[in-house]
Motif scaffolding. Sequence first.
Motif, PDB file in Angstrom:
ATOM      1  N   THR A  22       7.069  11.025  12.672  1.00  0.00           N
ATOM      2  CA  THR A  22       8.222  10.608  11.859  1.00  0.00           C
ATOM      3  C   THR A  22       7.749   9.823  10.647  1.00  0.00           C
ATOM      4  O   THR A  22       8.204  10.053   9.517  1.00  0.00           O
ATOM      5  N   ALA A  23       6.828   8.886  10.875  1.00  0.00           N
ATOM      6  CA  ALA A  23       6.273   8.082   9.778  1.00  0.00           C
ATOM      7  C   ALA A  23       5.517   8.946   8.775  1.00  0.00           C
ATOM      8  O   ALA A  23       5.623   8.766   7.558  1.00  0.00           O
ATOM      9  N   ARG A  24       4.755   9.914   9.295  1.00  0.00           N
ATOM     10  CA  ARG A  24       3.932  10.769   8.438  1.00  0.00           C
ATOM     11  C   ARG A  24       4.773  11.627   7.506  1.00  0.00           C
ATOM     12  O   ARG A  24       4.455  11.789   6.327  1.00  0.00           O
ATOM     13  N   VAL A  25       5.868  12.187   8.030  1.00  0.00           N
ATOM     14  CA  VAL A  25       6.668  13.128   7.229  1.00  0.00           C
ATOM     15  C   VAL A  25       7.778  12.447   6.439  1.00  0.00           C
ATOM     16  O   VAL A  25       8.491  13.108   5.689  1.00  0.00           O
ATOM     17  N   LEU A  26       7.934  11.148   6.615  1.00  0.00           N
ATOM     18  CA  LEU A  26       9.009  10.436   5.924  1.00  0.00           C
ATOM     19  C   LEU A  26       9.058  10.748   4.426  1.00  0.00           C
ATOM     20  O   LEU A  26      10.138  10.974   3.865  1.00  0.00           O
ATOM     21  N   PRO A  27       7.897  10.828   3.727  1.00  0.00           N
ATOM     22  CA  PRO A  27       7.954  11.153   2.292  1.00  0.00           C
ATOM     23  C   PRO A  27       7.958  12.656   1.987  1.00  0.00           C
ATOM     24  O   PRO A  27       8.097  13.042   0.822  1.00  0.00           O
ATOM     25  N   HIS A  28       7.789  13.515   2.998  1.00  0.00           N
ATOM     26  CA  HIS A  28       7.495  14.919   2.727  1.00  0.00           C
ATOM     27  C   HIS A  28       8.625  15.681   2.036  1.00  0.00           C
ATOM     28  O   HIS A  28       8.366  16.595   1.240  1.00  0.00           O
ATOM     29  N   ALA A  29       9.870  15.364   2.349  1.00  0.00           N
ATOM     30  CA  ALA A  29      10.980  16.094   1.735  1.00  0.00           C
ATOM     31  C   ALA A  29      11.055  15.863   0.234  1.00  0.00           C
ATOM     32  O   ALA A  29      11.654  16.660  -0.493  1.00  0.00           O
ATOM     33  N   VAL A  30      10.451  14.779  -0.231  1.00  0.00           N
ATOM     34  CA  VAL A  30      10.494  14.447  -1.659  1.00  0.00           C
ATOM     35  C   VAL A  30       9.087  14.212  -2.209  1.00  0.00           C
ATOM     36  O   VAL A  30       8.919  13.567  -3.242  1.00  0.00           O
ATOM     37  N   LEU A  31       8.071  14.751  -1.529  1.00  0.00           N
ATOM     38  CA  LEU A  31       6.696  14.455  -1.901  1.00  0.00           C
ATOM     39  C   LEU A  31       6.351  14.931  -3.302  1.00  0.00           C
ATOM     40  O   LEU A  31       5.751  14.199  -4.098  1.00  0.00           O
ATOM     41  N   THR A  32       6.723  16.175  -3.627  1.00  0.00           N
ATOM     42  CA  THR A  32       6.469  16.686  -4.975  1.00  0.00           C
ATOM     43  C   THR A  32       7.223  15.864  -6.008  1.00  0.00           C
ATOM     44  O   THR A  32       6.703  15.560  -7.088  1.00  0.00           O
ATOM     45  N   VAL A  33       8.448  15.480  -5.673  1.00  0.00           N
ATOM     46  CA  VAL A  33       9.249  14.645  -6.571  1.00  0.00           C
ATOM     47  C   VAL A  33       8.566  13.300  -6.799  1.00  0.00           C
ATOM     48  O   VAL A  33       8.513  12.792  -7.925  1.00  0.00           O
ATOM     49  N   ILE A  34       8.027  12.704  -5.716  1.00  0.00           N
ATOM     50  CA  ILE A  34       7.323  11.429  -5.835  1.00  0.00           C
ATOM     51  C   ILE A  34       6.155  11.543  -6.804  1.00  0.00           C
ATOM     52  O   ILE A  34       5.974  10.694  -7.701  1.00  0.00           O
ATOM     53  N   LEU A 148      12.228  16.521  11.710  1.00  0.00           N
ATOM     54  CA  LEU A 148      13.631  16.583  11.290  1.00  0.00           C
ATOM     55  C   LEU A 148      14.154  15.197  10.948  1.00  0.00           C
ATOM     56  O   LEU A 148      14.779  14.984   9.897  1.00  0.00           O
ATOM     57  N   LEU A 149      13.877  14.224  11.824  1.00  0.00           N
ATOM     58  CA  LEU A 149      14.322  12.851  11.585  1.00  0.00           C
ATOM     59  C   LEU A 149      13.637  12.254  10.363  1.00  0.00           C
ATOM     60  O   LEU A 149      14.292  11.686   9.477  1.00  0.00           O
ATOM     61  N   GLY A 150      12.316  12.405  10.306  1.00  0.00           N
ATOM     62  CA  GLY A 150      11.563  11.813   9.202  1.00  0.00           C
ATOM     63  C   GLY A 150      11.947  12.394   7.854  1.00  0.00           C
ATOM     64  O   GLY A 150      12.149  11.656   6.885  1.00  0.00           O
ATOM     65  N   GLY A 151      12.037  13.731   7.777  1.00  0.00           N
ATOM     66  CA  GLY A 151      12.388  14.367   6.510  1.00  0.00           C
ATOM     67  C   GLY A 151      13.782  14.014   6.038  1.00  0.00           C
ATOM     68  O   GLY A 151      14.000  13.729   4.851  1.00  0.00           O
ATOM     69  N   GLY A 152      14.742  14.015   6.984  1.00  0.00           N
ATOM     70  CA  GLY A 152      16.120  13.704   6.618  1.00  0.00           C
ATOM     71  C   GLY A 152      16.309  12.265   6.184  1.00  0.00           C
ATOM     72  O   GLY A 152      16.896  11.974   5.140  1.00  0.00           O
ATOM     73  N   VAL A 153      15.768  11.341   6.971  1.00  0.00           N
ATOM     74  CA  VAL A 153      15.897   9.919   6.662  1.00  0.00           C
ATOM     75  C   VAL A 153      15.085   9.566   5.410  1.00  0.00           C
ATOM     76  O   VAL A 153      15.529   8.772   4.577  1.00  0.00           O
ATOM     77  N   GLY A 154      13.920  10.183   5.267  1.00  0.00           N
ATOM     78  CA  GLY A 154      13.055   9.878   4.134  1.00  0.00           C
ATOM     79  C   GLY A 154      13.696  10.167   2.793  1.00  0.00           C
ATOM     80  O   GLY A 154      13.565   9.382   1.844  1.00  0.00           O
ATOM     81  N   SER A 155      14.387  11.299   2.699  1.00  0.00           N
ATOM     82  CA  SER A 155      15.027  11.644   1.428  1.00  0.00           C
ATOM     83  C   SER A 155      16.130  10.649   1.069  1.00  0.00           C
ATOM     84  O   SER A 155      16.338  10.330  -0.100  1.00  0.00           O
ATOM     85  N   TYR A 160      17.377   5.541  -2.559  1.00  0.00           N
ATOM     86  CA  TYR A 160      17.807   4.153  -2.763  1.00  0.00           C
ATOM     87  C   TYR A 160      16.651   3.198  -3.060  1.00  0.00           C
ATOM     88  O   TYR A 160      16.808   2.242  -3.833  1.00  0.00           O
ATOM     89  N   PHE A 161      15.482   3.457  -2.447  1.00  0.00           N
ATOM     90  CA  PHE A 161      14.394   2.481  -2.517  1.00  0.00           C
ATOM     91  C   PHE A 161      13.108   3.029  -3.117  1.00  0.00           C
ATOM     92  O   PHE A 161      12.097   2.335  -3.135  1.00  0.00           O
ATOM     93  N   TYR A 166       7.545   4.093   1.896  1.00  0.00           N
ATOM     94  CA  TYR A 166       6.248   4.014   2.563  1.00  0.00           C
ATOM     95  C   TYR A 166       6.121   2.753   3.428  1.00  0.00           C
ATOM     96  O   TYR A 166       5.334   2.729   4.375  1.00  0.00           O
ATOM     97  N   VAL A 167       6.893   1.717   3.115  1.00  0.00           N
ATOM     98  CA  VAL A 167       6.891   0.505   3.948  1.00  0.00           C
ATOM     99  C   VAL A 167       7.423   0.839   5.340  1.00  0.00           C
ATOM    100  O   VAL A 167       6.877   0.397   6.361  1.00  0.00           O
ATOM    101  N   VAL A 168       8.490   1.639   5.392  1.00  0.00           N
ATOM    102  CA  VAL A 168       9.060   2.064   6.673  1.00  0.00           C
ATOM    103  C   VAL A 168       8.026   2.864   7.463  1.00  0.00           C
ATOM    104  O   VAL A 168       7.853   2.677   8.675  1.00  0.00           O
ATOM    105  N   SER A 169       7.304   3.758   6.775  1.00  0.00           N
ATOM    106  CA  SER A 169       6.252   4.539   7.431  1.00  0.00           C
ATOM    107  C   SER A 169       5.181   3.630   8.035  1.00  0.00           C
ATOM    108  O   SER A 169       4.739   3.842   9.174  1.00  0.00           O
ATOM    109  N   LEU A 170       4.770   2.615   7.300  1.00  0.00           N
ATOM    110  CA  LEU A 170       3.717   1.720   7.772  1.00  0.00           C
ATOM    111  C   LEU A 170       4.142   0.957   9.026  1.00  0.00           C
ATOM    112  O   LEU A 170       3.338   0.766   9.953  1.00  0.00           O
ATOM    113  N   VAL A 171       5.396   0.534   9.077  1.00  0.00           N
ATOM    114  CA  VAL A 171       5.900  -0.170  10.264  1.00  0.00           C
ATOM    115  C   VAL A 171       5.894   0.757  11.476  1.00  0.00           C
ATOM    116  O   VAL A 171       5.459   0.379  12.580  1.00  0.00           O
TER     117      VAL A 171
END
Length: 387
Positions: A22-34, A148-155, A160-161, A166-171
């Motif tokens: 979940t932590a690893r994929v948190l940025p994946h849905a918007v990785l190219t955008v990032i 599914l959880l990481g990608g959805g929540v990450g976007s 908003y932030f 990435y802070v959420v991923s680190l925790v």
Amino acid sequence: MTNLLINKNNKSYFSSFFLYNTARVLPHAVLTVILLDKGMTIGEIAIIQSFFMVAGLLFELPSGLLTDSWSEKRMYQLSLVLLAISYLIIMMSYNFYILCFSWFIYGISNAAISGSLEAYFVRRLTNDERKIKAFNIKYNNVNIYSTLLGGGVGSVIYSYFSDNLYVVSLVMIAVSFLIISLGFKDSKTEFSERPTLKDSLKDMKNLKNNNQLMIFIFSLALFQIILQLFFQFWQVMFLDKNFGKEYFGIIYILFQLMAILSNYIFERVNLKNKHLILIVSLSGLLILAICLTNKWLFVATIILFLIPFNLYNNQLIVDIQQQASVKNVSAIMSLAGTIGSVVAMLFLWSMGFLNKFYSFNVITIIIILFFMLLSLLLIASKRWRNV
């Protein structure tokens, strides 16, 4: 090792892995955008991500050999630490070269976790294809639902932030580390049963005598072409079809729902000798999707493409694990990953170079046809050897 300890380790592993993934994929849905927001071009993004493959090429096989003779748990813990370092650098940096370095560390992390605790359980299934497939189905479900959880929540978090997601991923990585450190226990005889590094290297040299296993390994490596094309550049494909960034979270969730459906089909259908059908289906559907001009027909075709895409990947992994030596599962999976990293690295460098001269769609169609041709030749080779 008692069944009680195995079951306890199983629960600890899947709990930790759920949080890790979940932590690893948190940025994946918007990785190219990032990366685009950090000022990177498409060509630079391809080069940055290729350093992930360079690290895999250099470290995946050594990590697999070390895991077999050292400890799956320690390699898993090392992977979590490296992932945390990588994400901290990505969060803070806007420099192309530093971002390349962060993806290199991310690649070492992936190499360390590849074939670690997953191989720990596969090793105990003693080449039983039915049990190995059952384990992979459970592993796939944990992987899919966490993705599914990481990608959805990450976007949502990113909207908003921004980079603070990435802070959420680190925790979450820290919690995952604690779960596996406190909850996973090795048996008293665990270390005395391990092969030495010399024994592992000797067994690896004998791989050339297992033609079927080598064909499966090279087939999985070639599949990296399609896997990297889709997962690294699906956002470019959707932007090209006039989908806005605000749709990416929903689209990413849709991808995971199709993975759940694919895993459901995989559990109930025997695909052991269906490689040809899967290769032609996934290649044809992806080419069709790229050529379509209607955005909604494009979405429908991509959804259909994901079924043979996921099924082919799942079946190849089971084929390799079932054929691999019980003592060297980690090393065999790492060898497959190493060869795959070479293919993926060459693919990404080719994308970065060819993007200067040709359109994205033209390049992708040529690459898909190249993958299909080589994969079909491997299948023909397997059948010829079995005659």
